[in-house]
Design a protein around this motif. Structure first.
Motif, PDB file in Angstrom:
ATOM      1  N   GLN A   1       0.840  -1.193   0.000  1.00  0.00           N
ATOM      2  CA  GLN A   1       0.000   0.000   0.000  1.00  0.00           C
ATOM      3  C   GLN A   1       0.881   1.252   0.000  1.00  0.00           C
ATOM      4  O   GLN A   1       2.101   1.174  -0.013  1.00  0.00           O
ATOM      5  CB  GLN A   1      -0.924  -0.007   1.225  1.00  0.00           C
TER       6      GLN A   1
ATOM      7  N   PRO B   1     -18.315  11.070   9.217  1.00  0.00           N
ATOM      8  CA  PRO B   1     -16.985  11.395   8.691  1.00  0.00           C
ATOM      9  C   PRO B   1     -16.990  12.732   7.958  1.00  0.00           C
ATOM     10  O   PRO B   1     -18.031  13.196   7.486  1.00  0.00           O
ATOM     11  CB  PRO B   1     -16.687  10.233   7.742  1.00  0.00           C
TER      12      PRO B   1
ATOM     13  N   SER C   1     -15.668  13.322   5.150  1.00  0.00           N
ATOM     14  CA  SER C   1     -15.842  13.065   3.722  1.00  0.00           C
ATOM     15  C   SER C   1     -16.137  11.581   3.543  1.00  0.00           C
ATOM     16  O   SER C   1     -15.954  10.787   4.469  1.00  0.00           O
ATOM     17  CB  SER C   1     -14.575  13.451   2.943  1.00  0.00           C
ATOM     18  N   PRO C   2     -16.589  11.172   2.346  1.00  0.00           N
ATOM     19  CA  PRO C   2     -16.856   9.750   2.132  1.00  0.00           C
ATOM     20  C   PRO C   2     -15.627   8.871   2.368  1.00  0.00           C
ATOM     21  O   PRO C   2     -15.754   7.714   2.769  1.00  0.00           O
ATOM     22  CB  PRO C   2     -17.297   9.700   0.660  1.00  0.00           C
ATOM     23  N   GLY C   3     -14.433   9.426   2.143  1.00  0.00           N
ATOM     24  CA  GLY C   3     -13.224   8.638   2.355  1.00  0.00           C
ATOM     25  C   GLY C   3     -12.874   8.460   3.814  1.00  0.00           C
ATOM     26  O   GLY C   3     -12.162   7.510   4.159  1.00  0.00           O
ATOM     27  N   ASP C   4     -13.354   9.353   4.677  1.00  0.00           N
ATOM     28  CA  ASP C   4     -13.082   9.310   6.115  1.00  0.00           C
ATOM     29  C   ASP C   4     -11.586   9.089   6.380  1.00  0.00           C
ATOM     30  O   ASP C   4     -11.199   8.254   7.201  1.00  0.00           O
ATOM     31  CB  ASP C   4     -13.902   8.198   6.778  1.00  0.00           C
ATOM     32  N   PHE C   5     -10.753   9.857   5.721  1.00  0.00           N
ATOM     33  CA  PHE C   5      -9.313   9.657   5.837  1.00  0.00           C
ATOM     34  C   PHE C   5      -8.800   9.928   7.253  1.00  0.00           C
ATOM     35  O   PHE C   5      -7.979   9.172   7.779  1.00  0.00           O
ATOM     36  CB  PHE C   5      -8.581  10.545   4.827  1.00  0.00           C
TER      37      PHE C   5
ATOM     38  N   LYS D   1      -9.969   7.114   9.667  1.00  0.00           N
ATOM     39  CA  LYS D   1      -9.202   5.871   9.513  1.00  0.00           C
ATOM     40  C   LYS D   1      -7.786   6.027  10.047  1.00  0.00           C
ATOM     41  O   LYS D   1      -7.231   5.120  10.675  1.00  0.00           O
ATOM     42  CB  LYS D   1      -9.174   5.471   8.035  1.00  0.00           C
ATOM     43  N   TRP D   2      -7.186   7.199   9.778  1.00  0.00           N
ATOM     44  CA  TRP D   2      -5.818   7.443  10.239  1.00  0.00           C
ATOM     45  C   TRP D   2      -5.755   7.428  11.769  1.00  0.00           C
ATOM     46  O   TRP D   2      -4.895   6.780  12.360  1.00  0.00           O
ATOM     47  CB  TRP D   2      -5.328   8.778   9.686  1.00  0.00           C
TER      48      TRP D   2
END
Length: 225
Positions: A80, A121, A123-127, A130-131
């Motif tokens: 990754q 979140p 945003s949809p990515g919920d960065f 998750k981080w």
């Protein structure tokens, strides 16, 4: 063409007429011979805690990695994208860094997000979610506000997180092997934005203590006496 921020252009003009003139030779040497920083600094993205400013370092002295909440993920060679791990690898293997500092700070927004996750979140990515998930189990162990105030909980997690990142650093073979040989040193630090105080992590106990430093005026007074 989109207009470039005027404040940055003004700052650049000040830099070129001031610091660059004073350090022109250093910049030219760095351009010709490459960088040889003495310390890898893993710090937060927060605009209030810039390592170069706090430690009064010039160009070429620090190799700085900044991410949300100054986290170091564990060693995961899984194919990754790992920006912090890549920077760590380059600093140790190419630049031959022998001191690594993980520096947290007070009132960290990322740590606050780990303590009190948002219902939805950003945003949809919920960065960010998750981080900061790397600290979820640790955050759950910080006592509730029935025992500690919110500020106390946050400071506690900010410091525990530094110890957690140092533990993750040692999962990287390049760090662990060099540290075991005595040719690598890993440090923790916490900066209080409001008071300008720097706290250093004791490498044995893990406690954070104020280092003894001599103010410049005191140094000059001693030299003159």
């Amino acid at each position: 063409m989109t207009e470039f921020p005027a404040s940055l252009l003004n700052g650049y003009a000040d830099f070129m007429s001031g610091r660059y003139i004073e350090e022109r030779e250093r910049y030219q040497t760095l351009a010709e011979t490459g960088q040889k920083p003495h310390t890898l600094m893993i710090a937060c993205c927060d605009s209030r805690s810039a390592p170069e400013t706090i430690f009064n370092c010039g160009p070429g002295e620090l190799f700085v990695v900044r991410n949300v909440a100054n986290l170091v993920p564990p060693y995961e060679p899984d194919g990754q994208y790992h920006a912090t791990s890549a920077a760590l690898e380059y600093a140790v293997q190419v630049l031959k860094i022998r001191d690594i500092v993980v520096m947290g700070h007070g009132r960290c927004g990322g740590i606050q997000a780990a303590l009190d996750p948002l219902d939805q979140p950003l945003s949809p990515g919920d960065f960010i979610g998750k981080w900061m998930g790397m600290l979820r189990s640790t955050a759950d162990q910080i006592p509730s506000t029935d025992i500690m105030t919110q500020a106390e909980r946050q400071t506690a997690l900010e410091r525990v997180s530094i110890r957690n990142s140092i533990a993750n650093l040692r999962t990287f073979p390049c760090v662990r092997i060099l540290e075991e040989k005595g040719s690598m040193r890993v440090h923790g630090a916490w900066f209080d934005i409001s008071a300008g105080e720097l706290w250093i992590m004791d490498s044995v106990t893990g406690d954070f203590v104020r280092p003894k430093v001599t103010a410049p005026e005191q140094t000059m007074a001693k030299a003159a006496s």
